[in-house]
Design a protein around this motif. Structure first.
Motif, mmCIF file in Angstrom:
data_model
loop_
_atom_site.group_PDB
_atom_site.id
_atom_site.type_symbol
_atom_site.label_atom_id
_atom_site.label_comp_id
_atom_site.label_asym_id
_atom_site.label_seq_id
_atom_site.Cartn_x
_atom_site.Cartn_y
_atom_site.Cartn_z
ATOM 1 N N HIS A 192 0.831 -1.206 0.000
ATOM 2 C CA HIS A 192 0.000 0.000 0.000
ATOM 3 C C HIS A 192 0.865 1.256 0.000
ATOM 4 O O HIS A 192 0.539 2.232 -0.655
ATOM 5 C CB HIS A 192 -0.950 0.005 1.197
ATOM 6 N N LEU A 193 1.979 1.201 0.756
ATOM 7 C CA LEU A 193 2.858 2.376 0.799
ATOM 8 C C LEU A 193 3.456 2.648 -0.582
ATOM 9 O O LEU A 193 3.621 3.787 -0.987
ATOM 10 C CB LEU A 193 3.985 2.136 1.818
ATOM 11 N N SER A 195 2.023 1.820 -3.386
ATOM 12 C CA SER A 195 0.976 1.954 -4.397
ATOM 13 C C SER A 195 0.783 3.399 -4.835
ATOM 14 O O SER A 195 0.778 4.320 -4.033
ATOM 15 C CB SER A 195 -0.330 1.402 -3.822
ATOM 16 N N VAL A 198 -3.049 5.688 -4.392
ATOM 17 C CA VAL A 198 -3.551 6.259 -3.142
ATOM 18 C C VAL A 198 -4.565 7.388 -3.342
ATOM 19 O O VAL A 198 -5.632 7.380 -2.758
ATOM 20 C CB VAL A 198 -2.376 6.765 -2.281
ATOM 21 N N LYS A 199 -4.218 8.325 -4.178
ATOM 22 C CA LYS A 199 -5.090 9.497 -4.319
ATOM 23 C C LYS A 199 -6.413 9.135 -5.006
ATOM 24 O O LYS A 199 -7.456 9.667 -4.697
ATOM 25 C CB LYS A 199 -4.379 10.585 -5.118
ATOM 26 N N LYS A 202 -8.875 5.510 -2.255
ATOM 27 C CA LYS A 202 -8.307 5.113 -0.967
ATOM 28 C C LYS A 202 -9.078 3.961 -0.365
ATOM 29 O O LYS A 202 -10.302 4.026 -0.275
ATOM 30 C CB LYS A 202 -8.420 6.286 -0.008
ATOM 31 N N ASP A 203 -8.403 2.918 0.044
ATOM 32 C CA ASP A 203 -9.104 1.898 0.804
ATOM 33 C C ASP A 203 -8.767 2.079 2.287
ATOM 34 O O ASP A 203 -8.073 3.030 2.667
ATOM 35 C CB ASP A 203 -8.802 0.489 0.266
ATOM 36 N N HIS A 206 -4.981 2.360 3.088
ATOM 37 C CA HIS A 206 -4.436 3.664 2.688
ATOM 38 C C HIS A 206 -4.845 4.739 3.699
ATOM 39 O O HIS A 206 -4.034 5.575 4.086
ATOM 40 C CB HIS A 206 -4.993 4.087 1.316
ATOM 41 N N SER A 207 -6.112 4.729 4.093
ATOM 42 C CA SER A 207 -6.596 5.773 5.004
ATOM 43 C C SER A 207 -5.840 5.728 6.327
ATOM 44 O O SER A 207 -5.452 6.776 6.861
ATOM 45 C CB SER A 207 -8.083 5.593 5.303
ATOM 46 N N ASP A 210 -2.322 7.011 5.810
ATOM 47 C CA ASP A 210 -2.360 8.476 5.672
ATOM 48 C C ASP A 210 -2.478 9.131 7.032
ATOM 49 O O ASP A 210 -1.812 10.118 7.332
ATOM 50 C CB ASP A 210 -3.615 8.884 4.879
#
Ligand code: HEM
Length: 433
Positions: A192-193, A195, A198-199, A202-203, A206-207, A210
Motif C-alpha cells: 500500500h505504501l 501503491s 492512493v489518491k 483510498k481503501d 491507505h486511510s 495516511d
C-alpha cells in the motif's frame, strides 16, 4: 448453544441471573428493560468488552477497537473509525464497490441455473472475505483467526491457569499464527505504501497509513495499531453481513408468501431497469422489515459481552468490579414481554412502526448499543440491502427438487459470530430470461 441454554435458564430463574463460570463471576440479562440498564443506564461502567486470551495474542495485545479497554486509546481509535473509516461520506464513496460486488454475485448465481447452488458458500465468498486482499492469503488467515477467537479457551474462565495453554500447545499455535499474520500485514502495508493509486481510490489501509503520516495527535498510531485495526474491521465487519443474508434467504424460502411480497415490492420499484440502485433502497419498506425481523430472530452476535469497571447496582443486586455482564440479544429478541408471538417470522410487525436496530430500542439490539455499540451499522446496512434487493429482483428461488422447507437444518455453530451449520442449497431461476 450458549444463547439457547442461557434463555432456558432465564425462563426458569428470571431475566437476570448470576453464574460462576470458572473463576469469572458472570451476570446474564435477557429482557429489554435490563438490556437498557446495562447498555444505557450503566453504559459507562460497563464500557469494557472482556479481553479474551486469544485476542491478547492475535490482536496485538488487544489494541484493536473491539477488545481494547475503555480509555483514551480506545476513544482515539473509535473516533478514527467513526469519523474516518466508517463515516457517511466514506460509506457513500464505496457505493461503486458495493454495486460491482453485487453485480459479480448475480452473474455467478445466474451461471448456475438450472443446477442447484450452495448459496451460503457463494455469499460467504463474496461478502465475508475481503475482496482485493485474497491474494495475500488473507481469507485463510481470517478464517484461522475467527476459529481461534471463537473457540473455547481455559484462560478465559480460569485466568490463574493460563499456563495450561503452554502445556497444551495452544500458546505456541497462537504465536505461530500471529507470526504469519504479522508477516502478511507487513507485506500488505508495504504494498500500500508503494501503491500509486492512493489518491484515486483510498481503501481502509491507505486511510490508516495516511492518518499515521499526518497524525499530529498526542497519540500517533503505531504500525501495530494499524494492523490491529485492519484485522478487527475485517473480522467484525465481514462475516456478520454474510450470516445476515444467509438467514434472510433461509427465512424467505421457509415463508414463500413473504418472499413473494418482498419480490413484488422490489420488482415494482425497479421496473425494467434490471439493476437496483442504492437510491431505490429507501422505497423497499417491506424488504427492510424482513431484514429487521431476521436480525431480531437471528442476531449474528447473539450475546453482547461487557465487563464492569466499578461496583454497580443492577436490579437491586450488587455487581462487583470485573464481573462479566452478558446481554443475551437473542433472548431479548424473542422475549414475549416485548414481542407478540415472538418465535414467529412476521416482518409485518415492523410496518408502520418506528422500532429500529440502531441502539435506541432495547428490545431489538443485534448491533448492541451505547458507547461500545457497533460502529459498522451504516456500513453493513447498504451492503445487506443492496445484495438482497438484487437477489430478489433477479431470481425466482426454489428449494432443490425433492426437498421442502421442513428439511432445512437450522442448527447453529457458535463462534465469535454464530452461523448456520448447514449450507443453504437452492435453485435460482433468472427472472428475466
Ligand atoms: C450485520 C452486521 C453486523 C452486526 C450484527 C454487528 C454486531 C455487533 C455487535 C453486537 C457488537 C458489540 C456491540 C456492543 O458491545 O454493544 C459489534 C461491535 C463492533 N462492530 Fe459490528 N456488527 C456488524 C457489522 C459490522 C461492520 C460492517 C463493521 C465494520 C466494518 C463492524 C465493526 C465493529 C467494531 C469495530 C466493533 C467494536 C466496537 C467497540 O468495541 O467499540 N461491525 N458489532
Amino acid at each position: 448453544m450458549p444463547h439457547l441454554s442461557l434463555q432456558s435458564l432465564a425462563h426458569k430463574y428470571g431475566p437476570i441471573i448470576y453464574l460462576q463460570l470458572g473463576q469469572i463471576p458472570t451476570v446474564v440479562v435477557s429482557s429489554a428493560r435490563l438490556a437498557k440498564e446495562v447498555l444505557k443506564t450503566h453504559d459507562l461502567v460497563l464500557a469494557n468488552h472482556p479481553q479474551l486470551y486469544v485476542a491478547k495474542h492475535l490482536l496485538y495485545n488487544c489494541t484493536d477497537i473491539t477488545f481494547s479497554p475503555y480509555g483514551p486509546y480506545w476513544r482515539h481509535i473509535r473516533k478514527i473509525c467513526i469519523l474516518e473509516l466508517l463515516s457517511d461520506k466514506r460509506v457513500c464513496s464505496y457505493s461503486s464497490v458495493r454495486e460491482e460486488e453485487v453485480a459479480r454475485l448475480i452473474c455467478r448465481v445466474a451461471g448456475t441455473y438450472p443446477g442447484t447452488i450452495n448459496l451460503s458458500k457463494m455469499l460467504r465468498l463474496d461478502f465475508s472475505e475481503g475482496g482485493d486482499y485474497y491474494r495475500h492469503g488473507f481469507r485463510e488467515m481470517l478464517n484461522e483467526v475467527r476459529e481461534l477467537v471463537g473457540g473455547f479457551s481455559v484462560g478465559d474462565f480460569f485466568p490463574s491457569l493460563e499456563f495450561i495453554h503452554t502445556l497444551t500447545g495452544m500458546k505456541s499455535r497462537l504465536q505461530d499464527t500471529f507470526r504469519r499474520l504479522d508477516q502478511l500485514f507487513e507485506q500488505m502495508l508495504n504494498e500500500h505504501l508503494a501503491s500509486e493509486k492512493v489518491k484515486e481510490h483510498k481503501d481502509l489501509v491507505h486511510s490508516l497509513l495516511d492518518m499515521q503520516k499526518n497524525d499530529s495527535d498526542e497519540q500517533p498510531l503505531t504500525t501495530d495499531n494499524i494492523k490491529a485495526i485492519i484485522l478487527d474491521m475485517f473480522d467484525a465487519g465481514t462475516d456478520t453481513n454474510f450470516i445476515t443474508l444467509d438467514w434472510v434467504m433461509t427465512e424467505l424460502l421457509m415463508n414463500p408468501e413473504v418472499m413473494e411480497k418482498a419480490q413484488r415490492e422490489v420488482r415494482i420499484t425497479v421496473k425494467e431497469r434490471r439493476v437496483v440502485a442504492e437510491s431505490d433502497l429507501h422505497q423497499l419498506q417491506y424488504m427492510r422489515a424482513v431484514i429487521k425481523e431476521v436480525l431480531r430472530l437471528h442476531p449474528p452476535a447473539p450475546i453482547v459481552p461487557r465487563e464492569s469497571m466499578e461496583d454497580i447496582i443492577l436490579e437491586g443486586y450488587k455487581i462487583p468490579v470485573k464481573t462479566r455482564v452478558l446481554v443475551n440479544a437473542w433472548a431479548v429478541g424473542r422475549n414475549p414481554e416485548s414481542w407478540e408471538d415472538p418465535n414467529t417470522f412476521k416482518p409485518e410487525r415492523f410496518l408502520g412502526s418506528n422500532i429500529d436496530y440502531r441502539g435506541q430500542d432495547f428490545k431489538l439490539i443485534p448491533f448492541g448499543a451505547g458507547r461500545r455499540g457497533c460502529p459498522g451499522i451504516k456500513f453493513a446496512t447498504p451492503v445487506i440491502e443492496l445484495a438482497l434487493a438484487q437477489l430478489l429482483y433477479s431470481f425466482d428461488w426454489e428449494l432443490p427438487p425433492g426437498t421442502s422447507a421442513e428439511d432445512l437444518d437450522l442448527t447453529e455453530v457458535f463462534g465469535i459470530s454464530t452461523y448456520k451449520k448447514e449450507s443453504l442449497c437452492v435453485v435460482a431461476k433468472p427472472h428475466f430470461l
